[in-house]
Scaffold this active site. Sequence first.
Site, PDB file in Angstrom:
ATOM      1  N   PHE A 130     -52.260  15.904   0.345  1.00  0.00           N
ATOM      2  CA  PHE A 130     -51.152  16.702   0.866  1.00  0.00           C
ATOM      3  C   PHE A 130     -50.387  15.890   1.906  1.00  0.00           C
ATOM      4  CE2 PHE A 130     -54.143  19.619  -0.889  1.00  0.00           C
ATOM      5  CZ  PHE A 130     -53.406  20.696  -1.351  1.00  0.00           C
TER       6      PHE A 130
ATOM      7  N   CYS B 124     -38.758  22.874   9.729  1.00  0.00           N
ATOM      8  CA  CYS B 124     -38.447  23.915   8.755  1.00  0.00           C
ATOM      9  C   CYS B 124     -37.148  24.589   9.177  1.00  0.00           C
ATOM     10  CB  CYS B 124     -39.582  24.936   8.674  1.00  0.00           C
ATOM     11  SG  CYS B 124     -39.351  26.167   7.348  1.00  0.00           S
TER      12      CYS B 124
ATOM     13  N   CYS C 118     -40.729  31.986   9.886  1.00  0.00           N
ATOM     14  CA  CYS C 118     -41.350  33.209   9.370  1.00  0.00           C
ATOM     15  C   CYS C 118     -42.479  33.648  10.293  1.00  0.00           C
ATOM     16  CB  CYS C 118     -41.888  32.973   7.967  1.00  0.00           C
ATOM     17  SG  CYS C 118     -40.612  32.410   6.805  1.00  0.00           S
TER      18      CYS C 118
ATOM     19  N   CYS D 287     -46.138  32.696   9.295  1.00  0.00           N
ATOM     20  CA  CYS D 287     -46.453  31.296   8.983  1.00  0.00           C
ATOM     21  C   CYS D 287     -47.691  30.852   9.752  1.00  0.00           C
ATOM     22  CB  CYS D 287     -45.273  30.391   9.329  1.00  0.00           C
ATOM     23  SG  CYS D 287     -45.554  28.661   8.881  1.00  0.00           S
ATOM     24  N   ASP D 288     -48.624  30.195   9.039  1.00  0.00           N
ATOM     25  CA  ASP D 288     -49.873  29.764   9.657  1.00  0.00           C
ATOM     26  C   ASP D 288     -49.941  28.249   9.788  1.00  0.00           C
ATOM     27  OD1 ASP D 288     -50.134  29.021   7.031  1.00  0.00           O
ATOM     28  OD2 ASP D 288     -51.895  30.239   6.613  1.00  0.00           O
ATOM     29  N   THR D 289     -48.792  27.575   9.687  1.00  0.00           N
ATOM     30  CA  THR D 289     -48.763  26.115   9.714  1.00  0.00           C
ATOM     31  C   THR D 289     -48.100  25.602  10.979  1.00  0.00           C
ATOM     32  OG1 THR D 289     -48.615  26.056   7.295  1.00  0.00           O
ATOM     33  CG2 THR D 289     -48.011  24.057   8.478  1.00  0.00           C
TER      34      THR D 289
ATOM     35  N   GLU E  73     -43.954  22.124  -2.559  1.00  0.00           N
ATOM     36  CA  GLU E  73     -43.931  23.541  -2.199  1.00  0.00           C
ATOM     37  C   GLU E  73     -42.735  23.753  -1.295  1.00  0.00           C
ATOM     38  OE1 GLU E  73     -47.709  24.210  -0.380  1.00  0.00           O
ATOM     39  OE2 GLU E  73     -48.820  23.988  -2.267  1.00  0.00           O
TER      40      GLU E  73
ATOM     41  N   HIS F 198     -58.416  28.114  -0.143  1.00  0.00           N
ATOM     42  CA  HIS F 198     -58.839  27.142   0.877  1.00  0.00           C
ATOM     43  C   HIS F 198     -59.290  27.845   2.154  1.00  0.00           C
ATOM     44  CE1 HIS F 198     -54.582  27.961   1.282  1.00  0.00           C
ATOM     45  NE2 HIS F 198     -54.574  27.499   2.505  1.00  0.00           N
TER      46      HIS F 198
END
Length: 215
Positions: free
Chosen positions: A26, A32, A36, A39-41, A102, A209
């Site tokens: 990855f 971005c 949002c 969002c967990d990133t 993605e 995951h």
Amino acid sequence: MRTFRVNDIFYSLQGEGRNTGRAAVFVRFAGCNLRCPFCDTEFDSYTEMTAEEILEKVSSLHISEGVGVRPLIVLTGGEPTLQVDEAFVDLLHQHGYEVAMESNGTRPAPRNLDWLTVSPKNLTSWSGVREGWSGECVGKACDELKIVFDEATPEILSSLHTPHSTLHAPLLYLQPCDTGDARRNAAITAACVEYIKSHPQWRLSLQTHKLIGIE
């Protein structure tokens, strides 16, 4: 020399969608164009890297490949279309990689991608709806459409299912939203399952995951 803002590069298993369970490297790009709430990133921090430095890091992480199977790279973010172009995808292809992306679907995606997952975050305004969900409005047509499902999703989807609307994406996924609240998550997942049972053109996508505790 052009550089990319890279948040992280790591080797793991794809946890969502059609490629669930498949080993992949990855490449998470920073930045971005959306914010949002679910969002967990963490994608704001980054290291400046050239395409060659990214390729070198990817090569160092990739362990082996199966017979007849090209190693998979997933370009994610953040929003990778803010930085990734066809020249970068060509470079990865030249070194034997299969390249997936993605995207939130708000910007054109390189047409030479091998696989494009579009996960629109605002269905009511996403231009793909007006294009029959084909994804052609975002460059390469999407191979799978993945909707984050919460309490409001059924009503939004019902408003989009008009007699003249069609769903042309080859694969349609609904993914229960992870709100951080176990009780609410359970209710959302149950509602998502029931929706799919009533609308079997959709498939369930889980964040496997997270379920098995890997990155």
